[in-house]
Design an enzyme around this catalytic site. Structure first.
Site, short mmCIF file in Angstrom:
data_model
loop_
_atom_site.label_atom_id
_atom_site.label_comp_id
_atom_site.label_asym_id
_atom_site.label_seq_id
_atom_site.Cartn_x
_atom_site.Cartn_y
_atom_site.Cartn_z
N GLY A 74 46.66 -40.01 -51.06
CA GLY A 74 46.19 -40.41 -52.47
C GLY A 74 44.06 -39.69 -52.39
O GLY A 74 44.33 -39.83 -53.58
N CYS A 75 44.25 -38.94 -51.06
CA CYS A 75 42.49 -38.22 -51.27
C CYS A 75 43.34 -37.09 -51.76
O CYS A 75 44.03 -35.88 -51.20
CB CYS A 75 42.46 -38.77 -49.71
SG CYS A 75 42.38 -39.75 -48.83
N GLU A 76 42.52 -36.43 -52.40
CA GLU A 76 42.28 -34.82 -52.76
C GLU A 76 42.11 -34.22 -51.35
O GLU A 76 42.15 -33.17 -51.44
CB GLU A 76 41.49 -34.48 -54.06
CG GLU A 76 41.34 -33.33 -54.47
CD GLU A 76 42.97 -32.40 -55.17
OE1 GLU A 76 43.23 -31.73 -53.94
OE2 GLU A 76 43.48 -32.80 -55.55
#
Lengths: 403, 146
Positions: free
Chosen positions: B62-64
């Protein structure tokens, strides 16, 4: 053309974020919607709300007529030969999936699928799934040093007689324009089926599917000032008619018994279930909106702004631009020195500037550029020079904070 | 998140974050520029996770940007080691760890992470709609601490 009047058609643009006026430079992800699109959808729900193609009553008759009128509009807008060549989908992704699934019975093990390296995931993954099902082989078409499709490499790959060639009209991440008329003509010479992803082109260019000569052309409503949840699959009638339906059920059938089902004719055969009626009507309003604009004037204005944006970014210093050519359409991709694109995005956001930061749903392209990701500023008909100036000013403060 | 190998216990204990030192800096920040400068300074102060531990199994989804999180329980208290390849995200992670490092399960369960970020003038950073992955990290920290 009165620019201020045009911009005033977009209510979302008139807002402030944490004290800063919104500067929306993310049109390539989704465009803002003009009032006439919003009004058309509200009007449908307020006055005509009924299901389509079941016209036993007047409401349904009105809804059906409004819905089918949009098919004619799309047909005219992209210069298709006949209205049956226009299939409403929920967007570019579904359109490509319909084609990739629909060709399952036609492609054989070992057949070749060529994909533009700059393609976004929607124009990669459905082909990969098709290849998994059938044993077909996928090869990317390389890019040259300027991030343009390498035409020499492409011509070599065409000698291997690909079954399918999947191209982008305009790259999603970089804004580079492909000479699709030429590329499609070359593919047709070796008998390949051609699909052009027009998601990033349709809002900026006059699209003529017959002049391009492609078998399929796909795009989404929401990137052309229309609503989300609607898109178009254009297909040349005979090949469109040969597709096996991805979804079956109501609306796409002629007769059903427990022994057998006979499918309907195009376009209904590929539009199962209740379609996104309000969204199709919104798409029709978006086409009206675009058609009423002096497209050449707008295209010139967008090109000038894009070139101004590229120049200003370069002048700022410590900026790397990716695939920034004079023929780019609507978008500029860049990074600030070695800074992480997300840091840049967060600091721009603090100043009310909306840009896209990431891999832009084009991971293979990022890999080929050796990047984790980048930032992308993209333009629309409502983008002003002041937007660009504010963005550059904000970038200068980001640079000051990070470097 | 199964982790084959972990940083050493010393690494977990070495990470000292003192909220009494950090929080006033945010309270004194008069504008967003100042707040984000503090975030980046905090990020800089966090030790860099050894390359060997920057592995997929420790990555928080969920982290870019990429972010890695390790967790250890030492004498019934929770300790974390985390890092990110983006500077602001790393600083935001530091803020999260400031609130959770060396706390008991009950303390972490009681802790209102969203309220904490609001208090720091960073409303909205901790939301599932953000791509900075902080929400995923907060969820992972809470999940570890049950």
């Amino acid at each position: 053309m009165d620019f201020h009047h045009l911009r005033a058609q977009f209510p979302t643009l008139e807002q402030t974020l944490a004290g800063y006026p919104l500067c929306y430079l993310d049109t390539a992800a989704t465009s803002q919607k003009p009032k006439q699109v919003l009004n058309a959808m509200a009007r449908y729900y307020e006055n005509d709300n009924a299901n389509v193609h079941r016209a036993a009553h007047q409401l349904s008759s009105r809804a059906t007529s409004n819905y089918e009128t949009v098919r004619d509009k799309v047909c005219h807008f992209i210069k298709a030969k006949q209205r049956e060549e226009i299939i409403f989908t929920h967007g570019t992704t579904e359109s490509i999936n319909l084609v990739a699934y629909g060709l399952t019975g036609q492609i054989k093990s070992g057949d070749l699928i060529l994909i533009d390296t700059a393609a976004h995931h929607a124009n990669i993954v459905p082909w990969q799934e098709l290849a998994k099902r059938t044993g077909a082989i996928i090869k990317p078409i390389p890019l040259d040093s300027e991030c343009r499709l390498d035409e020499t490499a492409y011509e070599h790959l065409l000698q291997e007689n690909p079954f399918i060639v999947a191209l982008s009209h305009v790259s999603n991440a970089l804004g580079t324009l492909n000479p699709v008329n030429r590329l499609v003509a070359l593919a047709k010479q070796v008998g390949a089926i051609t699909l052009v992803d027009g998601a990033q082109a349709i809002a900026h260019l006059d699209v003529d599917v017959q002049a391009i000569g492609c078998d399929f052309y796909v795009f989404s409503g929401h990137k052309m000032y229309g609503p989300t949840g609607v898109g178009v699959l254009y297909g040349r009638f005979d090949i469109l008619d040969s597709l096996m339906p991805l979804m079956t059920g109501g609306e796409m059938i002629k007769t059903v018994s427990f022994e057998a089902t006979e499918f309907n004719q195009l376009p209904n055969r590929l539009e199962p279930g209740t379609p996104p009626i309000a969204e199709v009507i919104g798409l029709g309003a978006a086409i009206d909106f675009l058609s009423a604009l002096p497209r050449e004037v707008i295209a010139k204005q967008e090109a000038e702004l894009l070139s101004y944006l590229q120049t200003q970014l370069k002048q700022l210093g410590d900026i790397t631009l990716y695939g920034a050519n004079t023929s780019n359409i609507g978008a500029v991709a860049f990074n600030l020195a070695d800074e992480h694109h997300q840091d840049v995005g967060i600091l721009l956001d603090q100043q009310g500037i909306a840009v896209r930061c990431g891999h832009h749903c084009a991971m293979p392209l990022m890999q080929s550029l050796g990047l984790k990701g980048c930032c992308r500023a993209s333009l629309g008909v409502y983008t002003s020079k002041e937007d660009i100036d504010r963005f550059i000013e904000a970038m200068a403060s980001v640079k000051e904070m990070l470097l | 998140m199964s982790q084959v190998s972990q940083p050493s216990q010393e690494t977990f204990l070495a990470l000292k974050l003192d909220s009494s030192e950090i929080l006033p800096l945010f309270e004194q920040a008069s504008n967003w520029q100042e707040r984000y400068r503090q975030i980046m300074l905090l990020g800089k102060a966090l030790p860099k996770l050894d390359e060997a531990f920057r592995v997929e199994s420790a990555q928080v989804r969920g982290c870019e940007s990429s972010a890695w999180l390790y967790h250890s329980v030492i004498e019934d208290k929770h300790y974390f080691v985390a890092d990110s390849d983006a500077r602001i995200v790393k600083g935001l992670i530091g803020l999260l760890l400031t609130a959770c490092q060396g706390k008991t399960s009950a303390e972490i369960a009681r802790f209102d992470i969203e309220g904490y970020f609001d208090m720091l003038g960073l409303t909205g950073q901790l939301s599932p709609s953000r791509t900075n992955g902080l929400f995923a990290l907060a969820k992972a920290i809470k999940a570890f601490s049950v």
